[in-house]
Design a protein around this motif. Structure first.
Motif, mmCIF file in Angstrom:
data_model
loop_
_atom_site.group_PDB
_atom_site.id
_atom_site.type_symbol
_atom_site.label_atom_id
_atom_site.label_comp_id
_atom_site.label_asym_id
_atom_site.label_seq_id
_atom_site.Cartn_x
_atom_site.Cartn_y
_atom_site.Cartn_z
ATOM 1 N N THR A 63 0.846 -1.167 -0.001
ATOM 2 C CA THR A 63 -0.042 0.190 0.016
ATOM 3 C C THR A 63 0.747 1.282 -0.147
ATOM 4 N N PHE B 276 0.347 2.913 -3.190
ATOM 5 C CA PHE B 276 -1.050 3.816 -3.600
ATOM 6 C C PHE B 276 -0.562 5.093 -3.425
ATOM 7 N N GLU C 205 -5.333 8.442 -1.235
ATOM 8 C CA GLU C 205 -6.027 7.269 -1.242
ATOM 9 C C GLU C 205 -5.814 7.025 0.238
ATOM 10 N N ILE C 206 -4.998 7.506 1.133
ATOM 11 C CA ILE C 206 -4.561 7.379 2.591
ATOM 12 C C ILE C 206 -5.874 6.917 3.527
ATOM 13 N N THR D 119 -6.436 2.550 0.817
ATOM 14 C CA THR D 119 -5.434 2.266 1.553
ATOM 15 C C THR D 119 -5.657 1.785 2.993
ATOM 16 N N LYS E 205 -5.929 -2.177 4.614
ATOM 17 C CA LYS E 205 -5.034 -2.279 5.919
ATOM 18 C C LYS E 205 -6.135 -3.041 6.850
#
Length: 128
Positions: free
Chosen positions: A33, A36, A40-41, A45, A49
């Protein structure tokens, strides 16, 4: 490959090959990730996670349950989290956040992991 340490196992889930593989898979997904986009965090992402972490979380929590029915339920939840994870990887691949090679490699790893989760669930139910 299993993560090895000189630390004695304290909890039963740490001895489970399925949990060990889920732990390694989680680490690999977290590293993936990093590729990415930053925007997108808080989106994809974060979602992938959470779902990949839930696999090993459910296996660990299930190992602490007393009844086989409860243990099998948590194995089922781990399986569901694995399926959610592959859905997120499909989305990441569709959006071209991960390469074809990474996508197929992670699918194969996840297929192996889901097979192990199903085998664990079956073993739990068979000893009940």
């Amino acid at each position: 490959m299993f993560i090895k340490s000189n630390v004695m196992y304290v909890y039963s889930f740490e001895k489970l090959e399925t949990w060990q593989k889920a732990r390694i898979f989680r680490k690999e997904i977290y590293l993936l990730t990093k590729k990415f986009p930053k925007e997108e965090i808080f989106g994809l992402t974060s979602q992938v996670k959470r779902s990949v972490s839930s696999i090993s979380d459910c296996l660990a929590e299930g190992s602490s349950r007393i009844t086989a029915k409860d243990q099998a339920h948590f194995a089922s939840m781990a399986y569901a989290s694995a399926i959610e994870t592959i859905n997120h990887l499909i989305g990441a691949h569709d959006l071209e956040y991960i390469s074809d090679d990474d996508y197929y490699a992670f699918r194969l790893k996840l297929e192996e992991l889901t097979n192990k989760i199903n085998a664990l669930r079956t073993a739990i139910l068979n000893r009940a």
